[in-house]
Design an enzyme around this catalytic site. Structure first.
Site, PDB file in Angstrom:
ATOM      1  N   ASP A 122       0.793  -1.232   0.000  1.00 47.34           N
ATOM      2  CA  ASP A 122       0.000   0.000   0.000  1.00 47.34           C
ATOM      3  C   ASP A 122       0.827   1.286   0.000  1.00 47.34           C
ATOM      4  O   ASP A 122       0.276   2.372   0.201  1.00 47.34           O
ATOM      5  CB  ASP A 122      -0.938   0.018   1.220  1.00 47.34           C
ATOM      6  CG  ASP A 122      -2.081  -0.968   1.053  1.00 47.34           C
ATOM      7  OD1 ASP A 122      -2.625  -1.045  -0.067  1.00 47.34           O
ATOM      8  OD2 ASP A 122      -2.422  -1.665   2.034  1.00 47.34           O
ATOM      9  N   ASP A 137      -5.999  -3.815  -6.557  1.00 46.23           N
ATOM     10  CA  ASP A 137      -5.662  -2.546  -5.900  1.00 46.23           C
ATOM     11  C   ASP A 137      -4.207  -2.122  -6.153  1.00 46.23           C
ATOM     12  O   ASP A 137      -3.896  -0.922  -6.173  1.00 46.23           O
ATOM     13  CB  ASP A 137      -5.865  -2.657  -4.374  1.00 46.23           C
ATOM     14  CG  ASP A 137      -7.091  -3.453  -3.973  1.00 46.23           C
ATOM     15  OD1 ASP A 137      -7.450  -4.404  -4.692  1.00 46.23           O
ATOM     16  OD2 ASP A 137      -7.679  -3.143  -2.932  1.00 46.23           O
TER      17      ASP A 137
END
Ligand code: GLY
Length: 414
Positions: A128, A189
């Site tokens: 992330d 993602d």
């Protein structure tokens, strides 16, 4: 695309004019082309009012925020001290508020919030880092010129690139590097985390970062899209050999369904990777994913949480999927020269601004309501999330202030 054509496509009025003077719309964006275009001036007014509302809300809420908003509970933010995966969006939202308002308090708050992410630069336990460091530190570098932010963002990219699996040519999503669980798990993602790697190559001249990003995007492009352009949330690989295992899901309804936010991450991420590499295949993948999303979008122009969940089209919404999709479509319109993508983005942003804002609540601390974090886990259904607020503002400002957004996040192409 010529400068004048590109400029035409950067304004809502231009988008309306473009339908008459430019090439015909993409035939596959049916949902986009079947609805008459809204009055451009009215659209701009609606979007400006939404951005003004966001600024007013943030003026009231931001001075009391000393940590990272993660999700709302009964309309109030709950927080994470280390930023979880979302810590970049709070400073990012404050940067957008600064660009729209010119209020110097937002700039100071954005810098202070970005600073609090510093310990995460060396975090190798998650993919992330792009979500964390692009809208915060890369933007801080671009808007202030202070090399501290650039160096920190490059450091974060160095942590991220350690997650590259050369046997499978992918970046693993979850788990510490020495953790065998999830070692072969790839999720849609991650497409959004690749731009941090492109930034690191641009800044350092070291091709290693962008090479890993490009290889990952090629792997995702090969395995995620189904023939109809829908995608699963997850694709698993054998981490030792790199051999494909098959689709899966965590936040979608099933391995065969299409989690709407994941699809939006794909549209945005593949379009970005096309801009950073010039690779035409990435643009064609982004187009395919966008056409599927637009074909699956309900007439209210707010995505359901999963386009293939059994209660569709009457299931709960995910406004954040709409905000991310709108940003990706605006970029895709510029890259393809197809005004229908811009028109669809404007319809989505208008729908978010007219049906999903928190304007009628006296309690709400966020700007955008009706997001869904994880429906299968019954964890955050029709709530507010910081990426909803961030991408709503990014999308609106891509329309109202494209040059400012370019300054903040770099919309240029190779
Ligand atoms: N990246 C996690 C999510 O979109 O919920």
């Amino acid at each position: 695309m010529s400068i004048s054509r590109r400029h035409l496509l950067t304004t809502a009025a231009g988008a309306a004019a473009a339908t008459t003077v430019l090439a015909p719309s993409a035939p596959s964006a049916q949902a986009a082309s079947s609805v008459p275009a809204a009055d451009p001036a009215e659209t701009l007014q609606t979007l400006r009012a939404a951005a003004d509302y966001a600024v007013t809300k943030l003026r009231a809420v931001a001075p009391g925020v000393t940590s990272f908003p993660v999700i709302t509970k009964a309309e109030k933010w709950t927080y994470s001290d280390n930023g979880d995966w979302v810590g970049g969006f709070w400073p990012g939202t404050l940067w957008m508020a600064w660009l729209h308002s010119g209020d110097a308090r937002f700039r100071s708050l954005a810098l202070a919030a970005a600073d609090r992410l510093a310990p995460r630069r060396t975090d190798t336990t998650t993919h992330d880092l792009g979500f964390l460091f692009y809208p915060s530190w890369v933007t801080a570098w671009r808007l202030t010129g202070d090399p501290k932010w650039r160096d920190g963002a490059v450091q974060a990219a160095s942590s991220l690139v350690k997650r590259y699996n050369s046997a499978g040519r992918f970046i693993r999503a979850w788990g510490a590097l020495n953790d065998t669980a999830n070692a072969g798990r790839v999720i849609m993602d991650t497409m959004m985390n690749l731009d941090l790697l492109a930034f690191a190559t641009e800044q350092t001249g070291d091709p290693r970062y962008l090479d890993a990003a490009t290889a990952h995007a090629r792997t995702a492009q090969r395995y995620f899209p189904r023939p109809d352009g829908s995608t699963p949330h997850v694709y698993d690989f054998d981490p030792a050999t790199g051999a494909p295992v098959g689709p899966g899901t965590v936040q979608g309804y099933s391995p065969a369904s299409c989690w709407s936010r994941g699809q939006s991450w794909g549209v945005y991420g593949f379009t970005t990777m096309h801009r950073r590499t010039g690779d035409a295949q990435f643009l064609s993948t982004a187009t395919k994913l966008a056409d599927y999303a637009l074909g699956a979008l309900t007439p209210d122009n707010v995505p359901g949480w999963d386009y293939l969940a059994p209660q569709q089209p009457y299931d709960v919404k995910d406004s954040s999927a709409g905000a991310v999709l709108a940003c990706g479509l605006l970029d895709l319109a510029a890259a393809t020269g197809r005004p229908s993508y811009r028109e669809a983005a404007l319809r989505i942003l208008t729908a978010l601004a007219t049906t999903c804002l928190t304007t009628r609540s006296t309690r709400a601390q966020a700007v955008l309501a009706r997001a869904t974090r994880n429906r299968p886990a019954e964890d955050g259904v029709e709530v507010s999330v910081p990426y909803g607020d961030y991408y709503l503002l990014e999308g609106i400002l891509r329309v109202l202030r494209p040059d400012d957004v370019d300054r903040a996040i770099d919309l240029s192409s190779v």
